[in-house]
Write a protein that holds these residues in place. Structure first.
Motif: not given
Ligand SMILES: Nc1ncnc2c1ncn2[C@@H]1O[C@H](COP(=O)(O)OP(=O)(O)OP(=O)(O)O)[C@@H](O)[C@H]1O
Ligand code: SF4
Ligand SMILES: [Mg+2]
Length: 318
Positions: A47-53, A65, A262, A97, A13, A27
């Motif tokens: 949580s926050g490890s980037g799975k949904s991304l 971005n 993080y 999700q 990002f 990420v």
């Molecule tokens: N548009 C963005 N700009 C900057 N950072 C972002 C953006 N979208 C997500 N992130 C960051 O990327 C990281 C991964 O987000 P993601 O939603 O993929 O996590 P996750 O593993 O799915 O978490 P969860 O288990 O809570 O669903 C997070 O730390 C989040 O803050």
């Protein structure tokens, strides 16, 4: 046959940091995953490890971005933004999700039907998932959590997608409904789909998955087969995966001290270094992924890769 292949894939990002300087935040780093037809591959990470991304990257719906490097292949064909747009909802389906992905202003039957299917087909699939015909005329707010989940599964089934990505399909569901959701995924895989199961729950992943990729701070540390977790996790390769396994309630329930970094903080030592009981000075370097006993591992310490030795070491270090 390989349906999804993720090779050396990273998501960055660009954002504004202090003093309005643009800074790059990584990420997901160097991700490697392969899913074949008929297989469920779990992506396990906190949580926050980037799975949904990752799910959004495969579908081509990342935010503006974000930028990516590396490659994605769908049935051997390289995924481009154009191809992703064609495959969304047909070749690749997302079970999201959040049920808020459903349009609140549209009856669920119409939504699931989309442009390409008939209402009779929707009714048939709804029935298979225990949804009465009346549900077709309901709006999302009228559904219980369990019903909404089943509607999302039905939508994925109707798409006849070869790749189904289920992003955290069970939180908030009772044990019975969670098992039901998992059995639906197993059924889809048994019918030939490739399923990516995204979850923070290793215990759940082990119930239905054929292989498991372990994510930590946006980095894959290991990919293992289901069987590697048998016999006290004897087949596992990475110290973190072993620690996760030991932390499960039915095992030793042993917590791992420290925090997961993080995502985005990348430095040039092993990402697990601060918490690893096996660390040596050699771990202060970028650690590549490598093949080991039919899986992948990101750890260079030969000693830590052998089960009989790691137990002793962990005991020594307390
Ligand atoms: N548009 C963005 N700009 C900057 N950072 C972002 C953006 N979208 C997500 N992130 C960051 O990327 C990281 C991964 O987000 P993601 O939603 O993929 O996590 P996750 O593993 O799915 O978490 P969860 O288990 O809570 O669903 C997070 O730390 C989040 O803050
Ligand atoms: S590379 Fe070193 S610090 Fe990292 S997991 Fe392996 S032994 Fe531990
Ligand atoms: Mg998520």
């Amino acid at each position: 046959m390989s349906v999804l292949s993720v090779k050396d894939f990273s998501i960055n990002f660009l954002r504004y940091g202090r003093g309005f300087k643009r800074e790059r935040l990584c990420v997901i780093s160097s991700l490697e995953v392969e899913i074949n037809a008929g297989e469920i591959a779990a992506i396990v990470g906190s949580s926050g490890s980037g799975k949904s991304l990752l799910a959004h990257a495969i579908l081509g719906i990342l935010p503006q971005n974000a930028s990516v490097t590396g490659e994605l292949f769908y049935c051997g064909e390289r995924l481009t933004p154009k191809r992703q747009a064609e495959l969304r909802g047909s070749g690749i389906a997302l079970i999201p999700q959040s049920v808020s992905f459903l349009d609140p202003l549209m009856k669920v039957g119409e939504q699931v039907k989309g442009e390409h299917h008939g209402l009779a087909e929707v009714e048939r699939v709804f029935k298979r998932y225990g949804l009465e015909p009346e549900v077709m005329n309901m709006y999302p707010f009228e559904l219980s959590g369990g019903m909404a989940r089943r509607v999302l599964v039905a939508a994925a089934v109707i798409s006849r997608a070869r790749l189904i990505i289920a992003d955290e399909p069970t939180p908030g569901l009772s044990e019975t409904l969670a098992r039901e959701a998992l059995s639906h995924l197993r059924e889809l895989a048994d019918q030939g789909a490739a399923v990516m199961l995204i979850t923070h729950d290793l215990r759940m992943a082990l119930e239905v998955s054929d292989k498991i990729a372990i994510f930590y701070g946006g980095i894959t540390l290991e990919t293992a087969r289901r069987e590697d977790f048998n016999h006290g996790g004897a087949g596992l390769r990475h110290p973190y995966t072993r620690a996760l396994w030991r932390a499960m309630p039915q095992n030793e329930f042993e917590a791992l001290s420290g925090y997961q970094p993080y995502a985005g903080i990348v430095n040039d030592s092993c990402i697990f270094y601060p918490r690893c009981a096996m660390r040596t000075s050699q771990c202060r370097a970028a650690i590549p992924m490598r093949e080991l006993r039919g899986g992948l591992v990101r750890c260079t310490n030969e000693e830590s890769l052998h089960d009989e030795k790691i137990g002793e070491k962990l005991d020594e270090k307390g």
